[in-house]
Motif scaffolding. Structure first.
Motif, PDB file in Angstrom:
ATOM      1  N   PRO A  10       0.800  -1.232   0.000  1.00 34.55           N
ATOM      2  CA  PRO A  10       0.000   0.000   0.000  1.00 34.55           C
ATOM      3  C   PRO A  10       0.834   1.284   0.000  1.00 34.55           C
ATOM      4  O   PRO A  10       0.511   2.237  -0.720  1.00 34.55           O
ATOM      5  CB  PRO A  10      -0.827  -0.121   1.291  1.00 34.55           C
ATOM      6  CG  PRO A  10      -0.893  -1.580   1.557  1.00 34.55           C
ATOM      7  CD  PRO A  10       0.411  -2.140   1.097  1.00 34.55           C
ATOM      8  N   GLU A  11       1.894   1.321   0.796  1.00 30.70           N
ATOM      9  CA  GLU A  11       2.686   2.551   0.881  1.00 30.70           C
ATOM     10  C   GLU A  11       3.353   2.859  -0.457  1.00 30.70           C
ATOM     11  O   GLU A  11       3.363   4.005  -0.919  1.00 30.70           O
ATOM     12  CB  GLU A  11       3.727   2.435   1.986  1.00 30.70           C
ATOM     13  CG  GLU A  11       3.113   2.429   3.392  1.00 30.70           C
ATOM     14  CD  GLU A  11       4.183   2.426   4.461  1.00 30.70           C
ATOM     15  OE1 GLU A  11       5.380   2.406   4.104  1.00 30.70           O
ATOM     16  OE2 GLU A  11       3.825   2.446   5.655  1.00 30.70           O
ATOM     17  N   SER A  14       0.776   3.901  -3.011  1.00 31.75           N
ATOM     18  CA  SER A  14       0.258   5.250  -2.766  1.00 31.75           C
ATOM     19  C   SER A  14       1.232   6.330  -3.248  1.00 31.75           C
ATOM     20  O   SER A  14       0.845   7.245  -3.968  1.00 31.75           O
ATOM     21  CB  SER A  14      -0.021   5.421  -1.273  1.00 31.75           C
ATOM     22  OG  SER A  14      -0.460   6.738  -1.014  1.00 31.75           O
ATOM     23  N   LYS A  17       1.689   6.233  -7.113  1.00 33.34           N
ATOM     24  CA  LYS A  17       0.509   6.770  -7.794  1.00 33.34           C
ATOM     25  C   LYS A  17       0.466   8.286  -7.676  1.00 33.34           C
ATOM     26  O   LYS A  17       0.202   8.995  -8.654  1.00 33.34           O
ATOM     27  CB  LYS A  17      -0.769   6.164  -7.199  1.00 33.34           C
ATOM     28  CG  LYS A  17      -2.031   6.731  -7.843  1.00 33.34           C
ATOM     29  CD  LYS A  17      -3.299   6.164  -7.234  1.00 33.34           C
ATOM     30  CE  LYS A  17      -4.528   6.792  -7.906  1.00 33.34           C
ATOM     31  NZ  LYS A  17      -5.793   6.264  -7.340  1.00 33.34           N
ATOM     32  N   GLN A  18       0.712   8.800  -6.459  1.00 35.16           N
ATOM     33  CA  GLN A  18       0.662  10.244  -6.261  1.00 35.16           C
ATOM     34  C   GLN A  18       1.668  10.960  -7.162  1.00 35.16           C
ATOM     35  O   GLN A  18       1.352  11.976  -7.783  1.00 35.16           O
ATOM     36  CB  GLN A  18       0.952  10.575  -4.801  1.00 35.16           C
ATOM     37  CG  GLN A  18       0.910  12.075  -4.500  1.00 35.16           C
ATOM     38  CD  GLN A  18       1.196  12.369  -3.037  1.00 35.16           C
ATOM     39  OE1 GLN A  18       1.215  11.475  -2.208  1.00 35.16           O
ATOM     40  NE2 GLN A  18       1.410  13.642  -2.740  1.00 35.16           N
TER      41      GLN A  18
END
Length: 225
Positions: A10-11, A14, A17-18
């Motif tokens: 997840p990290e 995230s 993607k950002q």
């Protein structure tokens, strides 16, 4: 441009993607291979970023599935697997570039831009290949660099054509043996190294910018446009 990011952490998902969104891309995400296949069947992606360590299947198998289903978009592999064998396997089985973890976001963005640019640039003339000042006339089977006509053997021309069609991308010795010499089983031979040496001697002569780069233990890269 729309990208598919396949990453189960997840990290990492995230912040990657950002960064991609901030760079102007539309980004869809998948945390496993099943979701990635479903998304790829519904959307057209200009590029994919695929982690190899997915929870439901190996990333290499996912890439093979996507290729078999007709997905031709460039794939950037992300992986903690750092060995030469892993990188070669990833490149030979459908990946277009390979970035090991941990990585710098700036490098990931640069590599993705390069993959997308190469994939979106149509050839100016299908009968000619141009890389910097190197040009191949596919009809006359003639190669030139600048104003100089290169005296290539037929096998050297085929080898150079393959390198030009994959300019800016890593090509391994086994890829060359298979695609240029038609050898599906890699024998204990130095035929690739010998021909690359001779080709380099005719292309990268003194005073010219070298175009063929050797990646020790992996293969070769012909400088991109």
């Amino acid at each position: 441009m729309r990208l598919l990011l396949v990453e189960d952490e997840p990290e990492i998902q995230s912040f990657v993607k950002q960064s991609l969104v901030e760079a102007g891309y539309e980004v869809h995400t998948a945390e496993d291979g099943t979701t990635a296949i479903q998304l790829a069947s519904k959307h057209v992606y200009h590029g994919l970023i695929v982690d190899l360590g997915l929870p439901d299947q190996d990333g290499i198998e996912l890439i093979l599935q996507l290729r078999r289903s007709g997905v031709t978009s460039p794939v950037l592999i992300l992986s903690a697997r750092r060995s030469v064998d892993d990188r070669v396997k990833g490149l030979e089985l459908g990946g277009d570039d390979y970035l090991t973890k941990p990585f710098a976001l700036a490098e990931l963005l640069a590599r993705m831009r390069n993959l997308l640019r190469r994939n979106s640039s149509p050839p100016e003339d299908p009968t000619r290949l141009r890389i910097c000042d190197l040009e191949l006339d596919m009809l006359k089977r003639r190669a030139t660099r600048g104003d100089e006509v290169l005296n290539l053997s037929p096998q050297e021309f085929v080898l150079l054509e393959y390198l030009c069609r994959h300019a800016g991308r890593v090509v391994t010795r086994s890829m060359l043996l298979k695609e240029v010499w038609g050898m599906r089983i890699q024998p204990d031979t130095n035929v690739v190294d010998v021909h690359i040496y001779r080709l380099r001697g005719k292309i990268d002569t003194v005073g010219r910018e070298p175009l063929i780069k050797t990646l020790r233990g992996i293969g070769y890269v012909l400088k991109g446009t």
